[in-house]
Design a protein around this motif. Structure first.
Motif, mmCIF file in Angstrom:
data_model
loop_
_atom_site.group_PDB
_atom_site.id
_atom_site.type_symbol
_atom_site.label_atom_id
_atom_site.label_comp_id
_atom_site.label_asym_id
_atom_site.label_seq_id
_atom_site.Cartn_x
_atom_site.Cartn_y
_atom_site.Cartn_z
ATOM 1 N N ARG A 232 -0.621 -5.544 -3.721
ATOM 2 C CA ARG A 232 -1.211 -4.268 -3.260
ATOM 3 C C ARG A 232 -0.344 -3.091 -3.700
ATOM 4 O O ARG A 232 -0.854 -2.007 -3.930
ATOM 5 N N LEU A 330 -4.622 -2.591 2.113
ATOM 6 C CA LEU A 330 -4.453 -4.026 2.332
ATOM 7 C C LEU A 330 -3.231 -4.184 3.229
ATOM 8 O O LEU A 330 -2.144 -4.556 2.761
ATOM 9 N N HIS A 356 -9.407 -3.688 -7.491
ATOM 10 C CA HIS A 356 -8.661 -2.439 -7.280
ATOM 11 C C HIS A 356 -9.382 -1.354 -8.073
ATOM 12 O O HIS A 356 -9.596 -1.508 -9.271
#
Ligand SMILES: Cc1cc2nc3c(=O)[nH]c(=O)nc-3n(C[C@H](O)[C@H](O)[C@H](O)COP(=O)(O)OP(=O)(O)OC[C@H]3O[C@@H](n4cnc5c(N)ncnc54)[C@H](O)[C@@H]3O)c2cc1C
Length: 462
Positions: A232, A330, A356
């Motif tokens: 992330r 996230l 993403h």
């Protein structure tokens, strides 16, 4: 009312494609859609060959008060491409693509599949920014938004749409662009099939060449929590040229994956880099180096090959139920919920898919197109897929519970990933301002809600 053969004879006499009634030759084949959960039986199918056929079909349906369903690629998981008793307008014969390499544009007929468009544009090293499965239709995909491997660099499909040729609810042919019918053009870019039947899309293409650095790196599911925490943060440091997504699923027997992991739950980290492959390899190195890598399929691949690499995993006919959110982040807590649910997938064809999306799409204003939720970094798709109807309840419950337990981390949804979830959920795909404006455009262009087999936007005031 189901038309009988007699009263379709007028229609048959003007249609260049095919008019197909129940019991006739290709009726059962043509009414099929991607999601095997749906077995709808239209009263008549019109397979159109060109915009004039679409005009005749719409006028006939209006005259006979028939519900209309529009089939582009037939992929929508909510099953909106078909209907019971009414008319299916099938655009599947409308597959023409004209590329103008001198100004990097492509004119694409409304029934094209993504693979057809890729094949034609790639002859010139060009690509339309679209989705990742070649048997998806451009029609539904574009009208909802259209996201894929090159969106971070080049925007969504709607951000590259230059104009559209549209058959309206009253059966007229109109054009929409920034200069022609600009409100209609705005609504077509994210509002779905609510405003008319698009018989031709014109796109700005991206110059990407014919090969791209792409492929997945694969991690053990046992390491998923730690890996996703790293992922992330890392993907947020990537230039727009690099797209890195994350998928948890049972592994196909990839030749580059250690054999002991075939069929096991794994974390796939597919990437696409638009640029020097050495640079792409370098950017993926920290991912390879984080914990253990059990497979690495990254290399230069032909774009057309990469665009169809996952087709077999989501072919037509299986039973499917999708739930989806845009994720605000996230967080560790969200990652815990994701991995807990992933560990108890109800079938080995299910996937948790986390693209993403930050980049060019998030630099377009929220109200500039009807695709209004653009600022969240990740999307999360719960793709539930199975074969036997006896497993329906178990599989759908898993998806619904998973969705409910991740709702707190979400903000909005992509309209093309919604199942049949009702008007309140459709509303969540839009900001309140955009929803209201879409209702006004609907009042202007389809006041009787002729086009309602979709994530429906009602005319304001109805
Ligand atoms: C396996 C799979 C992979 C996917 N991958 C992606 C992806 O990578 N990126 C992404 O953004 N989305 C993706 N999607 C979602 C996809 O965008 C939607 O399912 C979309 O609706 C598919 O369009 P279609 O034309 O194939 O669908 P259809 O079911 O034929 O059409 C869906 C709706 O769109 C409307 N419609 C279709 N064509 C037209 C037209 N020409 N004019 C007017 N209305 C029309 C109709 O209202 C119809 O009900 C995927 C879906 C599946 C099933």
């Amino acid at each position: 009312m189901i038309p009988n053969v007699e009263n379709t004879s007028d229609l048959r006499s003007v249609i260049h494609g095919n008019v197909i009634l129940p019991g006739e030759g290709s009726y059962d084949e043509t009414r099929k859609i991607w999601n095997g959960m749906f077995d709808k039986k239209p009263g008549v199918i019109v397979q159109c060959k060109g915009k004039e056929d679409v005009v005749h079909a719409v006028k006939f349906a209006n005259k006979n008060k028939l519900l209309i369903a529009v089939k582009g690629g037939g992929h929508n998981s909510a099953g909106t491409a078909s209907c019971d008793n009414g008319m299916m307008i099938d655009l599947g014969l409308m597959q023409d693509v004209e590329v103008e390499p001198e100004n990097n544009t492509a004119r694409v007929e409304g029934g094209c599949l993504l693979g057809t468009v890729d094949k034609a544009t790639q002859e010139h090293g060009l690509a339309v920014s679209s989705g990742i499965i070649s048997h998806t239709g451009v029609g539904g995909l574009t009208l909802g938004g259209g996201m894929g491997w090159i969106s971070r660099k080049h925007g969504f499909s709607v951000d590259n749409l230059l104009s559209a040729e549209v058959v309206t609810a009253s059966g007229e042919i109109v054009y929409a662009s920034k200069d022609d019918n600009p409100e209609l053009f705005w609504a077509l870019r994210g509002g779905g099939g609510n405003f008319g039947i698009v018989t031709r899309f014109e796109y700005q293409c991206a110059e990407i060449g014919t090969e791209v650095y792409s492929g997945p790196v694969i991690k053990r599911f046992e390491d998923a929590k730690e890996y996703i925490r790293f992922h992330r943060e890392y993907v947020k440091t990537m230039p727009d040229e690099m797209t890195i997504w994350m998928v948890i699923r049972h592994a196909p027997p990839f030749p580059f994956l250690q054999e002991e992991y075939h069929g096991k739950l794994v974390v796939l980290i597919p990437c696409v880099y638009l640029g020097d492959p050495e640079k792409g390899k370098e950017l993926m190195q920290p991912i390879r180096d984080f914990g253990e890598t059990i497979g690495d399929g990254t290399a230069m691949h032909p774009w057309v090959g990469w665009q169809s690499a996952f087709d077999g995993l989501v072919d037509h006919g299986a039973r499917n139920y999708w739930k989806s959110h845009h994720l605000k982040n996230l967080s560790d807590e969200c990652i815990d919920v994701i991995t807990d649910y992933a560990a108890k997938m109800p079938s080995n064809e299910c996937e948790v898919f986390v693209p993403h999306m930050e980049g060019a799409p998030s630099r377009v204003g929220s109200g500039d197109t009807a695709f209004s939720h653009r600022s969240t970094p990740f999307v999360m798709n719960i793709h539930t897929r199975w074969r036997e109807s006896s497993d329906d309840e178990k599989c759908m419950k898993w998806a619904r519970d998973f969705f409910a337990d991740t709702k707190a981390f979400s903000k909005g949804v992509y309209v093309n990933f919604i199942s049949d979830e009702g008007e309140n959920r459709t509303k969540e795909a839009y900001t309140p301002e955009v929803w209201d404006r879409l209702g006004k455009v609907k009042s202007d262009w389809d006041p009787l809600n002729i086009f309602r087999m979709n994530q429906n936007i009602k005319p304001n005031g109805s």
